[in-house]
Scaffold this motif. Structure first.
Motif, PDB file in Angstrom:
ATOM      1  N   SER A 125       0.830  -1.210   0.000  1.00  0.00           N
ATOM      2  CA  SER A 125       0.000   0.000   0.000  1.00  0.00           C
ATOM      3  C   SER A 125       0.862   1.256   0.000  1.00  0.00           C
ATOM      4  O   SER A 125       0.545   2.242  -0.680  1.00  0.00           O
ATOM      5  CB  SER A 125      -0.925   0.002   1.223  1.00  0.00           C
ATOM      6  OG  SER A 125      -1.851  -1.060   1.157  1.00  0.00           O
ATOM      7  N   ASN A 128       2.398   1.577  -3.585  1.00  0.00           N
ATOM      8  CA  ASN A 128       1.456   1.960  -4.637  1.00  0.00           C
ATOM      9  C   ASN A 128       0.817   3.324  -4.400  1.00  0.00           C
ATOM     10  O   ASN A 128       0.108   3.828  -5.272  1.00  0.00           O
ATOM     11  CB  ASN A 128       0.360   0.896  -4.763  1.00  0.00           C
ATOM     12  CG  ASN A 128       0.913  -0.449  -5.204  1.00  0.00           C
ATOM     13  OD1 ASN A 128       1.886  -0.511  -5.943  1.00  0.00           O
ATOM     14  ND2 ASN A 128       0.301  -1.527  -4.739  1.00  0.00           N
ATOM     15  N   GLY A 129       1.060   3.908  -3.223  1.00  0.00           N
ATOM     16  CA  GLY A 129       0.474   5.196  -2.891  1.00  0.00           C
ATOM     17  C   GLY A 129       1.519   6.282  -2.722  1.00  0.00           C
ATOM     18  O   GLY A 129       2.113   6.753  -3.699  1.00  0.00           O
ATOM     19  N   PRO A 130       1.775   6.693  -1.480  1.00  0.00           N
ATOM     20  CA  PRO A 130       2.660   7.850  -1.257  1.00  0.00           C
ATOM     21  C   PRO A 130       4.093   7.655  -1.740  1.00  0.00           C
ATOM     22  O   PRO A 130       4.703   8.600  -2.245  1.00  0.00           O
ATOM     23  CB  PRO A 130       2.607   8.053   0.267  1.00  0.00           C
ATOM     24  CG  PRO A 130       2.084   6.771   0.827  1.00  0.00           C
ATOM     25  CD  PRO A 130       1.176   6.213  -0.216  1.00  0.00           C
ATOM     26  N   ASP A 132       5.161   5.927  -4.272  1.00  0.00           N
ATOM     27  CA  ASP A 132       5.174   6.056  -5.731  1.00  0.00           C
ATOM     28  C   ASP A 132       5.066   7.517  -6.147  1.00  0.00           C
ATOM     29  O   ASP A 132       5.812   7.990  -7.011  1.00  0.00           O
ATOM     30  CB  ASP A 132       4.018   5.247  -6.322  1.00  0.00           C
ATOM     31  CG  ASP A 132       4.042   5.249  -7.839  1.00  0.00           C
ATOM     32  OD1 ASP A 132       4.957   4.645  -8.418  1.00  0.00           O
ATOM     33  OD2 ASP A 132       3.136   5.858  -8.449  1.00  0.00           O
ATOM     34  N   ARG A 133       4.147   8.255  -5.505  1.00  0.00           N
ATOM     35  CA  ARG A 133       3.966   9.660  -5.877  1.00  0.00           C
ATOM     36  C   ARG A 133       5.182  10.503  -5.514  1.00  0.00           C
ATOM     37  O   ARG A 133       5.579  11.399  -6.270  1.00  0.00           O
ATOM     38  CB  ARG A 133       2.699  10.211  -5.213  1.00  0.00           C
ATOM     39  CG  ARG A 133       1.408   9.666  -5.820  1.00  0.00           C
ATOM     40  CD  ARG A 133       0.191  10.373  -5.273  1.00  0.00           C
ATOM     41  NE  ARG A 133      -0.096  10.010  -3.898  1.00  0.00           N
ATOM     42  CZ  ARG A 133      -0.849   8.970  -3.534  1.00  0.00           C
ATOM     43  NH1 ARG A 133      -1.380   8.180  -4.459  1.00  0.00           N
ATOM     44  NH2 ARG A 133      -1.085   8.718  -2.259  1.00  0.00           N
ATOM     45  N   SER A 187      -2.525  12.526  -0.800  1.00  0.00           N
ATOM     46  CA  SER A 187      -3.844  12.711  -1.423  1.00  0.00           C
ATOM     47  C   SER A 187      -4.898  12.986  -0.353  1.00  0.00           C
ATOM     48  O   SER A 187      -5.919  12.301  -0.254  1.00  0.00           O
ATOM     49  CB  SER A 187      -4.234  11.482  -2.254  1.00  0.00           C
ATOM     50  OG  SER A 187      -3.494  11.434  -3.438  1.00  0.00           O
TER      51      SER A 187
END
Length: 235
Positions: A125, A128-130, A132-133, A187
């Protein structure tokens, strides 16, 4: 003997384990005749990359932990930058682990400490979330999407563009830039201290996973170097 074909055995390792407890300085030294062979070994190259990754992760994690005490612009800048940097480094480290496993998947350290991270749902998680960004947009790149997205979520009573504990160059900080990056990474629409709280929670998670990566690399080195006839030296 090629490190590529070396059978890693922790039971054969004769050096003390690396530890979080205070101990005497030490070195593990590779003899020149062995190094001259290993410098061309792809498996050794991967091991050295792992060492570089652990060095960088520890730099960022230690910097983040050191930014304690009174909240100043400088300490906030250090903690925010550490969060950004360690997150991006961790994403790179996790992406590298399968490549490391091409040579070391049979080792106890990889099986028991590093491979489980690649199967962990919480780690996935983060990836695939923070992570990655941050890695793909904000840290190793300066994509316009970061500010275009992040600034849309910022809603404060005061928008501090530049600040400093003193006018000295080393004390200057650009708070709004970091706030926007955090909004983009998480996000989220939360503001102010609640946003800082979410960042701190995520930083703790990132530091925890990063520390596990470092300790797994430590263990892998302990296994691998035992096959190379290296010498443990107390200083």
């Amino acid at each position: 003997m090629s490190l590529s074909s070396a059978r890693c055995s922790l039971s054969a390792f004769r050096y003390p384990a690396f530890s979080d407890e205070e101990t005497m300085p030490f070195r593990i030294v590779c003899p020149p005749e062995r190094f001259n062979h290993l410098r061309n070994d792809p498996a050794f190259h991967r091991l050295m990359i792992a060492g570089k990754i652990a060095n960088a992760l520890r730099f960022g994690i230690v910097a983040a932990k050191a930014a304690t005490g009174p909240v100043t612009y400088t300490s906030t800048r250090t903690r925010a930058a550490s969060f950004h940097y360690v997150s991006a480094l961790l994403q790179e480290a996790l992406r590298f682990l399968p490549r490391l496993g091409q040579y070391y998947s049979g080792s106890q350290a990889f099986r028991e400490e590093l491979a489980p991270l690649l199967r962990d749902g919480t780690v996935a998680s983060l990836q695939n979330g923070p992570l990655d960004r941050l890695r793909d947009h904000a840290v190793f790149h300066n994509d316009d999407v970061v500010m275009a997205h992040g600034l849309q979520s910022v809603a404060l009573d005061e928008y501090v563009l530049v600040a400093g504990d003193t006018p000295l160059a080393g004390d200057v900080y650009f708070p709004l830039s970091d706030i926007a990056i955090v909004h983009h990474a998480l996000s989220t629409d939360v503001q102010g201290y609640q946003l800082l709280g979410e960042m701190s929670v995520l930083l703790d998670q990132v530091a925890d996973v990063g520390t596990k990566v470092c300790k797994g690399i430590d263990s892998l080195f302990r296994e691998a170097v035992s096959e190379l006839g290296c010498s443990y030296i107390d200083e």
